[in-house]
Design a protein around this motif. Sequence first.
Motif, PDB file in Angstrom:
ATOM      1  N   THR A 137     -63.661 -49.259  -3.878  1.00 10.98           N
ATOM      2  CA  THR A 137     -63.241 -47.877  -3.710  1.00 10.98           C
ATOM      3  C   THR A 137     -62.936 -47.593  -2.248  1.00 10.98           C
ATOM      4  O   THR A 137     -63.786 -47.803  -1.384  1.00 10.98           O
ATOM      5  CB  THR A 137     -64.346 -46.911  -4.195  1.00 10.98           C
ATOM      6  N   PHE A 138     -61.715 -47.114  -2.011  1.00 11.16           N
ATOM      7  CA  PHE A 138     -61.331 -46.661  -0.682  1.00 11.16           C
ATOM      8  C   PHE A 138     -61.634 -45.168  -0.633  1.00 11.16           C
ATOM      9  O   PHE A 138     -61.008 -44.386  -1.332  1.00 11.16           O
ATOM     10  CB  PHE A 138     -59.842 -46.919  -0.422  1.00 11.16           C
ATOM     11  N   LYS A 139     -62.598 -44.780   0.190  1.00 12.16           N
ATOM     12  CA  LYS A 139     -63.043 -43.397   0.247  1.00 12.16           C
ATOM     13  C   LYS A 139     -62.315 -42.578   1.316  1.00 12.16           C
ATOM     14  O   LYS A 139     -62.131 -41.380   1.163  1.00 12.16           O
ATOM     15  CB  LYS A 139     -64.549 -43.345   0.488  1.00 12.16           C
ATOM     16  N   GLN A 140     -61.942 -43.227   2.410  1.00 10.19           N
ATOM     17  CA  GLN A 140     -61.256 -42.582   3.520  1.00 10.19           C
ATOM     18  C   GLN A 140     -60.243 -43.588   4.079  1.00 10.19           C
ATOM     19  O   GLN A 140     -60.453 -44.788   3.967  1.00 10.19           O
ATOM     20  CB  GLN A 140     -62.240 -42.230   4.649  1.00 10.19           C
ATOM     21  N   PRO A 141     -59.180 -43.111   4.703  1.00  2.00           N
ATOM     22  CA  PRO A 141     -58.244 -44.059   5.320  1.00  2.00           C
ATOM     23  C   PRO A 141     -58.868 -44.729   6.537  1.00  2.00           C
ATOM     24  O   PRO A 141     -59.802 -44.208   7.149  1.00  2.00           O
ATOM     25  CB  PRO A 141     -57.059 -43.177   5.728  1.00  2.00           C
ATOM     26  N   VAL A 142     -58.337 -45.895   6.875  1.00  2.41           N
ATOM     27  CA  VAL A 142     -58.729 -46.619   8.081  1.00  2.41           C
ATOM     28  C   VAL A 142     -57.497 -46.666   8.973  1.00  2.41           C
ATOM     29  O   VAL A 142     -56.386 -46.923   8.493  1.00  2.41           O
ATOM     30  CB  VAL A 142     -59.221 -48.047   7.744  1.00  2.41           C
ATOM     31  N   PHE A 143     -57.716 -46.426  10.275  1.00  6.75           N
ATOM     32  CA  PHE A 143     -56.609 -46.363  11.219  1.00  6.75           C
ATOM     33  C   PHE A 143     -56.740 -47.453  12.271  1.00  6.75           C
ATOM     34  O   PHE A 143     -57.842 -47.921  12.565  1.00  6.75           O
ATOM     35  CB  PHE A 143     -56.583 -44.996  11.915  1.00  6.75           C
ATOM     36  N   VAL A 144     -55.617 -47.837  12.840  1.00  9.99           N
ATOM     37  CA  VAL A 144     -55.629 -48.744  13.985  1.00  9.99           C
ATOM     38  C   VAL A 144     -56.509 -48.099  15.054  1.00  9.99           C
ATOM     39  O   VAL A 144     -56.397 -46.912  15.327  1.00  9.99           O
ATOM     40  CB  VAL A 144     -54.198 -48.989  14.510  1.00  9.99           C
TER      41      VAL A 144
END
Length: 114
Positions: free
Chosen positions: A47-54
């Motif tokens: 489950t991806f709960k929040q985006p991940v950023f560079v």
Amino acid sequence: MPQPSDANLHGDVFGGWIMSQVDIAGSIPATRRAGGRVATIAVNSFTFKQPVFVGDLLSFYADIIKVGTTSITISVEVYAERQRMEAEVVKVTEAILTYVATDDQRKRRAIPPV
């Protein structure tokens, strides 16, 4: 920490990159408990709960949740520390994976007792 090559042109990190890092994190306690080689046999949930950023600093926490005769099930949680003036830490991903212990011929083998 994901790099620009791990993201789309908007700076959002590819889910596949996160999945590969989760698999590496999960394999560490599985390998230790199995006393040797393991192979991923199932992704039970992801489950991806929040985006991940560079630029996010990611931390991976892996725990054994079940040990069978030849397999080990691992829970992995991923947290991101956002790189801003005041650090914000958010849970971004959770997953459950199953690994199987294998021998030198890559055949299933029994997991040794504790």
